[in-house]
Design an enzyme around this catalytic site. Sequence first.
Site, mmCIF file in Angstrom:
data_model
loop_
_atom_site.group_PDB
_atom_site.id
_atom_site.type_symbol
_atom_site.label_atom_id
_atom_site.label_comp_id
_atom_site.label_asym_id
_atom_site.label_seq_id
_atom_site.Cartn_x
_atom_site.Cartn_y
_atom_site.Cartn_z
ATOM 1 N N HIS A 243 1.345 29.242 38.018
ATOM 2 C CA HIS A 243 1.404 28.988 36.568
ATOM 3 C C HIS A 243 0.035 29.266 35.924
ATOM 4 O O HIS A 243 -0.053 29.947 34.901
ATOM 5 C CB HIS A 243 1.825 27.523 36.344
ATOM 6 C CG HIS A 243 1.820 27.073 34.913
ATOM 7 N ND1 HIS A 243 2.968 26.664 34.262
ATOM 8 C CD2 HIS A 243 0.809 26.953 34.013
ATOM 9 C CE1 HIS A 243 2.657 26.322 33.012
ATOM 10 N NE2 HIS A 243 1.346 26.477 32.837
ATOM 11 N N GLU A 244 -1.028 28.756 36.551
ATOM 12 C CA GLU A 244 -2.367 28.899 35.960
ATOM 13 C C GLU A 244 -2.873 30.339 36.034
ATOM 14 O O GLU A 244 -3.510 30.814 35.097
ATOM 15 C CB GLU A 244 -3.363 27.937 36.626
ATOM 16 C CG GLU A 244 -3.018 26.452 36.509
ATOM 17 C CD GLU A 244 -2.736 25.975 35.097
ATOM 18 O OE1 GLU A 244 -3.279 26.550 34.145
ATOM 19 O OE2 GLU A 244 -1.945 25.022 34.951
ATOM 20 N N CYS B 254 3.604 22.799 29.899
ATOM 21 C CA CYS B 254 2.287 23.392 29.725
ATOM 22 C C CYS B 254 1.584 22.722 28.555
ATOM 23 O O CYS B 254 2.212 22.488 27.521
ATOM 24 C CB CYS B 254 2.448 24.890 29.459
ATOM 25 S SG CYS B 254 0.903 25.752 29.175
ATOM 26 N N LEU B 255 0.310 22.423 28.727
ATOM 27 C CA LEU B 255 -0.455 21.767 27.649
ATOM 28 C C LEU B 255 -0.543 22.648 26.402
ATOM 29 O O LEU B 255 -0.730 22.145 25.302
ATOM 30 C CB LEU B 255 -1.859 21.392 28.133
ATOM 31 C CG LEU B 255 -1.941 20.308 29.216
ATOM 32 C CD1 LEU B 255 -3.380 20.136 29.684
ATOM 33 C CD2 LEU B 255 -1.383 18.987 28.726
ATOM 34 N N HIS C 23 -1.666 32.425 33.252
ATOM 35 C CA HIS C 23 -2.431 32.273 32.005
ATOM 36 C C HIS C 23 -3.542 33.322 31.911
ATOM 37 O O HIS C 23 -3.887 33.772 30.823
ATOM 38 C CB HIS C 23 -3.089 30.889 31.928
ATOM 39 C CG HIS C 23 -2.206 29.807 31.374
ATOM 40 N ND1 HIS C 23 -1.715 29.834 30.090
ATOM 41 C CD2 HIS C 23 -1.736 28.653 31.917
ATOM 42 C CE1 HIS C 23 -0.981 28.739 29.875
ATOM 43 N NE2 HIS C 23 -0.975 28.012 30.971
ATOM 44 N N GLN D 9 -6.862 28.695 27.925
ATOM 45 C CA GLN D 9 -6.271 27.602 27.150
ATOM 46 C C GLN D 9 -7.308 26.846 26.325
ATOM 47 O O GLN D 9 -6.950 26.117 25.398
ATOM 48 C CB GLN D 9 -5.563 26.601 28.082
ATOM 49 C CG GLN D 9 -4.329 27.175 28.752
ATOM 50 C CD GLN D 9 -3.670 26.137 29.631
ATOM 51 O OE1 GLN D 9 -4.044 25.952 30.782
ATOM 52 N NE2 GLN D 9 -2.696 25.427 29.076
ATOM 53 N N GLY E 159 -3.110 21.145 35.815
ATOM 54 C CA GLY E 159 -3.799 22.419 35.902
ATOM 55 C C GLY E 159 -4.228 22.855 34.515
ATOM 56 O O GLY E 159 -3.599 22.464 33.524
#
Length: 164
Positions: A135-136, A93-94, A139, A55, A50
């Site tokens: 999660h996304e 997470c990236l 963000h 991000q 995701g």
Amino acid sequence: MGEILDILINPDKRLRLKAKKVEENDILKPEMQKLCTDMFQTMMVKDGIGLAAPQVGKSIRFITINTKNKKLFMFNPEIVKKSILKEIDEEGCLSVPMYFGEVKRHKSITCRFIDENGKKQVLKASGLLARVIQHETDHLDGVLFIDKAKNLKRLDEAEVVEED
Ligand code: ZN
């Protein structure tokens, strides 16, 4: 082929902004379609499942998801229903490389969004997909999983534990 975008890394302050809604008329514009392609490609290359627009430094309400069964582009995603039941699972997470931790999330959700063709959609999700969407969408409100995680670990520490 898309362009590989730079991913912002915590503690970059831009990750903490509340993202703006996308105008429906903008979704079909070439620059937004390019963002879909570029973010999807970036997520694939970085092995993510995701990615949220903040991000990559775009403070707009857009996320893309690639789990085993679902490839999704979601504009203005809104979680409209959540199960009372929650479950705990590990997340990473990236934007927070090397860290992972256990996060409690709703087991199933219903999400409303606009897809990459500008069509309104309603999606019921459970398990991993429900987790990734939660999660996304966090963000988009400037929330990172480390704000919610228990037993936060660095990957190298975990590897040491596994070797024992
Ligand atoms: Zn993330």
